[in-house]
Motif scaffolding. Structure first.
Motif, PDB file in Angstrom:
ATOM      1  N   VAL A 176      -5.062  17.412   8.808  1.00 23.13           N
ATOM      2  CA  VAL A 176      -6.308  17.383   8.023  1.00 23.13           C
ATOM      3  C   VAL A 176      -7.287  17.938   8.892  1.00 23.13           C
ATOM      4  N   SER A 177      -7.975  18.917   8.365  1.00 23.45           N
ATOM      5  CA  SER A 177      -8.965  19.828   9.281  1.00 23.45           C
ATOM      6  C   SER A 177     -10.176  19.769   8.633  1.00 23.45           C
ATOM      7  N   LEU A 178     -11.338  19.580   9.187  1.00 27.15           N
ATOM      8  CA  LEU A 178     -12.506  19.460   8.509  1.00 27.15           C
ATOM      9  C   LEU A 178     -13.714  19.994   9.436  1.00 27.15           C
ATOM     10  N   THR A 179     -14.713  20.371   8.890  1.00 24.46           N
ATOM     11  CA  THR A 179     -15.964  20.481   9.550  1.00 24.46           C
ATOM     12  C   THR A 179     -17.071  19.769   9.008  1.00 24.46           C
ATOM     13  N   LEU A 180     -18.058  19.298   9.785  1.00 22.38           N
ATOM     14  CA  LEU A 180     -19.186  18.667   9.441  1.00 22.38           C
ATOM     15  C   LEU A 180     -20.391  19.007  10.017  1.00 22.38           C
ATOM     16  N   VAL A 189     -23.567  12.128   8.459  1.00 25.90           N
ATOM     17  CA  VAL A 189     -22.560  13.150   8.498  1.00 25.90           C
ATOM     18  C   VAL A 189     -22.893  13.734   7.169  1.00 25.90           C
ATOM     19  N   ASP A 190     -22.645  15.136   7.095  1.00 21.98           N
ATOM     20  CA  ASP A 190     -22.367  15.928   5.858  1.00 21.98           C
ATOM     21  C   ASP A 190     -21.006  16.690   6.106  1.00 21.98           C
ATOM     22  N   ILE A 191     -19.911  16.323   5.276  1.00 21.07           N
ATOM     23  CA  ILE A 191     -18.870  17.213   5.406  1.00 21.07           C
ATOM     24  C   ILE A 191     -19.100  18.725   4.712  1.00 21.07           C
ATOM     25  N   ILE A 192     -18.877  19.611   5.558  1.00 23.84           N
ATOM     26  CA  ILE A 192     -19.120  20.956   5.075  1.00 23.84           C
ATOM     27  C   ILE A 192     -17.604  21.473   4.335  1.00 23.84           C
ATOM     28  N   SER A 193     -16.554  21.104   4.908  1.00 27.53           N
ATOM     29  CA  SER A 193     -15.298  21.879   4.356  1.00 27.53           C
ATOM     30  C   SER A 193     -14.253  20.800   4.876  1.00 27.53           C
ATOM     31  N   MET A 194     -13.077  20.802   4.153  1.00 30.36           N
ATOM     32  CA  MET A 194     -11.946  19.931   4.414  1.00 30.36           C
ATOM     33  C   MET A 194     -10.664  20.520   3.771  1.00 30.36           C
ATOM     34  N   THR A 195      -9.637  20.965   4.517  1.00 29.52           N
ATOM     35  CA  THR A 195      -8.540  21.128   4.206  1.00 29.52           C
ATOM     36  C   THR A 195      -7.185  20.180   4.584  1.00 29.52           C
ATOM     37  N   PRO A 204       0.846  -1.183   0.071  1.00 27.48           N
ATOM     38  CA  PRO A 204       0.178  -0.061  -0.003  1.00 27.48           C
ATOM     39  C   PRO A 204       0.900   1.450   0.090  1.00 27.48           C
ATOM     40  N   LYS A 205       0.528   2.314  -0.898  1.00 31.10           N
ATOM     41  CA  LYS A 205       1.338   3.385  -0.881  1.00 31.10           C
ATOM     42  C   LYS A 205       0.874   4.470   0.036  1.00 31.10           C
ATOM     43  N   GLN A 206       1.693   5.229   0.639  1.00 31.96           N
ATOM     44  CA  GLN A 206       1.236   6.487   1.406  1.00 31.96           C
ATOM     45  C   GLN A 206       0.761   7.406   0.171  1.00 31.96           C
ATOM     46  N   GLN A 207      -0.460   8.033   0.471  1.00 34.77           N
ATOM     47  CA  GLN A 207      -1.104   8.858  -0.417  1.00 34.77           C
ATOM     48  C   GLN A 207      -0.338  10.221  -0.038  1.00 34.77           C
ATOM     49  N   PRO A 208      -0.282  11.067  -1.159  1.00 34.53           N
ATOM     50  CA  PRO A 208       0.070  12.526  -0.663  1.00 34.53           C
ATOM     51  C   PRO A 208      -0.794  13.050   0.117  1.00 34.53           C
ATOM     52  N   CYS A 209      -0.619  13.968   1.062  1.00 27.33           N
ATOM     53  CA  CYS A 209      -1.376  14.491   2.004  1.00 27.33           C
ATOM     54  C   CYS A 209      -2.379  15.509   1.277  1.00 27.33           C
ATOM     55  N   ASP A 210      -1.765  16.086   0.287  1.00 31.04           N
ATOM     56  CA  ASP A 210      -2.548  17.350  -0.155  1.00 31.04           C
ATOM     57  C   ASP A 210      -3.897  16.705  -1.170  1.00 31.04           C
ATOM     58  N   SER A 211      -3.801  15.362  -1.472  1.00 37.01           N
ATOM     59  CA  SER A 211      -4.839  14.805  -2.020  1.00 37.01           C
ATOM     60  C   SER A 211      -5.846  13.665  -1.314  1.00 37.01           C
ATOM     61  N   LEU A 212      -5.542  13.746  -0.164  1.00 37.94           N
ATOM     62  CA  LEU A 212      -6.500  12.866   0.804  1.00 37.94           C
ATOM     63  C   LEU A 212      -7.944  13.465   0.636  1.00 37.94           C
ATOM     64  N   THR A 213      -8.699  12.447   0.489  1.00 39.53           N
ATOM     65  CA  THR A 213     -10.362  12.857   0.428  1.00 39.53           C
ATOM     66  C   THR A 213     -11.028  11.798   1.268  1.00 39.53           C
ATOM     67  N   LEU A 214     -12.299  11.962   1.616  1.00 44.66           N
ATOM     68  CA  LEU A 214     -13.223  11.328   2.457  1.00 44.66           C
ATOM     69  C   LEU A 214     -14.262  10.534   1.794  1.00 44.66           C
ATOM     70  N   PRO A 215     -14.544   9.096   1.699  1.00 46.35           N
ATOM     71  CA  PRO A 215     -15.881   8.601   1.315  1.00 46.35           C
ATOM     72  C   PRO A 215     -17.002   9.409   1.936  1.00 46.35           C
ATOM     73  N   HIS A 216     -18.046   8.999   1.553  1.00 50.03           N
ATOM     74  CA  HIS A 216     -19.343   9.357   2.076  1.00 50.03           C
ATOM     75  C   HIS A 216     -19.384   8.664   3.503  1.00 50.03           C
ATOM     76  N   ILE A 217     -19.786   9.125   4.635  1.00 47.42           N
ATOM     77  CA  ILE A 217     -19.783   8.727   5.906  1.00 47.42           C
ATOM     78  C   ILE A 217     -21.223   8.734   6.210  1.00 47.42           C
ATOM     79  N   PRO A 218     -21.927   7.611   6.533  1.00 49.39           N
ATOM     80  CA  PRO A 218     -23.438   7.864   6.849  1.00 49.39           C
ATOM     81  C   PRO A 218     -23.780   8.852   8.079  1.00 49.39           C
ATOM     82  N   ILE A 258     -13.749   8.884  11.232  1.00 49.22           N
ATOM     83  CA  ILE A 258     -13.274   9.866  10.251  1.00 49.22           C
ATOM     84  C   ILE A 258     -11.766   9.718  10.327  1.00 49.22           C
ATOM     85  N   GLY A 259     -11.320   9.528  11.452  1.00 54.00           N
ATOM     86  CA  GLY A 259      -9.946   9.535  11.957  1.00 54.00           C
ATOM     87  C   GLY A 259      -9.174   8.199  11.515  1.00 54.00           C
TER      88      GLY A 259
END
Ligand SMILES: *[C@@H]1O[C@H](CO)[C@@H](O)[C@H](O)[C@H]1NC(C)=O
Ligand SMILES: *[C@@H]1O[C@H](CO)[C@@H](O)[C@H](O)[C@H]1NC(C)=O
Ligand SMILES: *[C@@H]1O[C@H](CO)[C@@H](O)[C@H](O)[C@H]1NC(C)=O
Ligand SMILES: *[C@@H]1O[C@H](CO)[C@@H](O)[C@H](O)[C@H]1NC(C)=O
Ligand SMILES: *[C@@H]1O[C@H](CO)[C@@H](O)[C@H](O)[C@H]1NC(C)=O
Length: 531
Positions: A69-73, A35-41, A19-33, A171-172
């Motif tokens: 990774v900083s997000l609001t939901l 909750v709605d993700i409002i923003s993510m940096t 498994p490859k370590q993903q670049p930090c700046d391209s990390l994304t989250l799948p849909h999580i039942p 999420i973590g």
């Protein structure tokens, strides 16, 4: 030969397909039942340092490199805005995930709580549970309890009680898996006080979320704790509040009287049963004590009123029809937690209630941010206590927890609690363990252990030895099946002497062997509870 070649081929495949370590700046989250993700940096942070700030970091921490990774939901339809922060070490990840808890009326401390886990190689998360109202409010004010229309904000109540633990952890763990290419091998909870309480709620409500839970000085029975913490200031609003020099004199007399009862005159009361300290506050009446915090040079005389107040504080809160709903201040605990006072202009002494209590009474109980807590009398105390129990025991009570699902899921719960905790008496943790032990057929020890620390105050306060590496002990229990029998603790006293103890597993008590250095752990053994 073929075996070697095959092994070589498999190793080669594993190397290229690992498994490859993903670049930090391209990390994304799948849909999580749910909750709605409002923003993510997300961005890489290098050479990050924090100064020591107990209990979150006990020493300065330098040069951390991590993916931030900083997000609001939000929970759809509930109008909350929850901040979640996940820090992922860029190198030397230890394969584990650690979620961290809050304190007082805060669900978590973003930033501060994450540095120590990252310095130890953990992927880690913290959340505000929405209680900062999108970064605009200090959660300890309790302002989050009320919606703009003055009604109780049930969404944030649920986040604080337990839901934010789940959101942050799902999420973590998801981000950890996406970043490193494999899920964490083990997941842990760490927290003290409210963070400890959250650990117990995690075990009870989400029994398979964590392999190990480290819960220091847990704020169990939160609604009753509110009554406990309001009791001393409530008495002081009504009568004269003494300066702390008076309380310090009582504390010293309590320690002098009860310290030797465990066999060692070491400045530490090691018997966890508060009833075994036969201190009578009346004996100090008439004593004159120097009081540097007062402007006048003359000493303060201890009065009968002071003695009555101390007796009430040591006995704990009562209601007319419910005497002794809670134990009082433990012997050896500082009065500066729940019975704090300040001297203004050199002569006016005012009670200083433990800050979150003020926010609780105004917002959660009376739903009136302008309510003047300092005008309260004992009838109002009655109202605060009853309303808190009636309205909040359902969501914050823990009397019915058995933790048996957590046990079945293979989880381990490790708690330590200072016997001189000035905010949360350890005797309630003991009572909780006793009950869970009974409900688990008398062998709760298999998954749940409590260690009591003489002279230790709340979390890392006080004067007694502090657990040195309780998380390490929990990790060995979870990962190597090696349960902690005793817990190493140490402190350096004001006079420079090092004091160590091997803390006993409740219900055993530390006893002096009768010879040897009283500062040294080796001079003490654990005595089982007498039948
Ligand atoms: C971090 O600090 C080290 C030495 O303290 C330095 O060599 C390095 O360039 C710094 N990295 C960044 C990105 O600032
Ligand atoms: C992490 O990112 C958030 C959002 O951009 C930012 O506010 C915070 O300061 C960052 N933390 C660190 C330690 O750089
Ligand atoms: C939603 O929350 C915002 C900010 O906390 C507040 O200003 C607004 O009035 C709330 N809306 C409703 C419908 O409660
Ligand atoms: C939260 O605050 C940020 C600015 O800090 C703002 O951009 C955002 O719209 C706010 N979100 C909500 C839901 O109020
Ligand atoms: C303390 O003294 C200042 C200045 O004399 C005065 O303004 C203030 O009201 C005093 N505080 C109290 C609580 O009396």
């Amino acid at each position: 030969m073929l075996v070697y070649l095959t092994n070589f081929f498999i190793a080669w495949l594993a190397y290229f397909w690992r498994p490859k370590q993903q670049p930090c700046d391209s990390l994304t989250l799948p849909h999580i039942p749910g909750v709605d993700i409002i923003s993510m940096t997300r961005q890489e942070v290098y050479n990050y340092s924090v100064a020591a700030s107990p209990p979150y970091s006990l020493a300065d921490i330098h040069n951390l490199n991590f993916c931030n990774v900083s997000l609001t939901l939000t929970h759809p339809g509930e109008n909350d805005t929850v901040a979640v922060s996940v820090w992922l070490p860029l190198a030397n990840w230890n394969g584990r995930f650690q979620a961290t808890g809050g304190g007082g009326l805060a669900a978590g401390i973003i930033g501060l709580a994450s540095a120590r886990p990252v310095s130890q190689g953990y992927a880690t998360a913290a959340t505000d549970g929405g209680l900062t109202l999108n970064g605009t409010s200090n959660p300890q004010t309790g302002a989050w309890a009320l919606r703009p229309d003055g009604s109780i904000n049930t969404a944030l109540l649920e986040n604080f009680a337990h839901r934010s633990i789940y959101d942050m952890t799902i999420i973590g763990k998801t981000l950890t898996e996406r970043f490193y290419g494999s899920p964490p091998k083990y997941s842990y909870w760490t927290g003290c006080s409210t963070g400890g309480r959250q650990g117990y709620f995690a075990a009870a409500k989400y029994p398979s979320l964590f392999d190990g839970i480290l819960a220091g000085a847990p704020a169990l029975n939160f609604p009753r704790l509110i009554g406990y913490m309001s009791w001393p200031p409530m008495h002081m609003f009504q009568s004269a509040a003494p300066p702390q020099c008076v309380f310090d004199t009582f504390l010293k007399a309590i320690i002098d009287k009860c310290d030797p009862l465990d066999g060692a005159t070491d400045g530490l009361i090691s018997d966890y049963n508060p009833q075994s300290c036969p201190f009578d506050p009346e004996t100090l009446v008439g004593q004159m004590v120097p009081c540097p915090e007062m402007a006048s040079d003359s000493p303060v005389t201890i009065t009968a009123q002071h003695a009555t107040l101390v007796k009430q504080i040591l006995q704990g809160p009562e209601l007319p029809d419910h005497p002794n709903l809670w134990t009082g201040l433990p012997p050896g605990a500082s009065f500066r937690g729940t019975a704090n006072t300040e001297v203004i202009n050199g002569s006016i002494v005012r009670p200083v209630p433990f800050f979150p209590i003020i926010g609780w009474i105004k917002n959660f109980v009376f739903r009136d941010p302008s309510y003047n807590v300092f005008d309260m009398n004992l009838d109002d105390f009655d109202t605060v206590y009853r309303l808190t129990l009636d309205a909040y025991n359902g969501i914050f009570g823990s009397d019915d927890f058995t933790l048996s699902d957590f046990r079945r899921a293979g989880g381990k719960l490790l708690t330590w609690h200072g016997m001189a905790d000035e905010l949360i008496p350890a005797s309630w943790t003991n009572a909780f363990w006793d009950r869970v032990d009974r409900k688990n057929g008398g062998d709760a020890d298999e998954f749940y252990r409590v260690f009591l620390a003489p002279g230790l105050g709340h979390c890392s306060a006080g004067y007694g030895p502090n657990p040195v590496d309780p998380l390490g002990a929990l990790v060995r229990w979870v990962e190597e099946g090696s349960p902690p029998d005793r817990l190493s603790a140490a402190t350096v006293r004001a006079d420079g002497a090092e004091v160590t103890r091997e803390l006993c597993r409740y219900p055993a008590t530390l006893v002096y062997d009768g010879h040897g250095d009283v500062n040294d752990a080796g001079s003490f053994s654990c005595r089982p509870r007498e039948a």
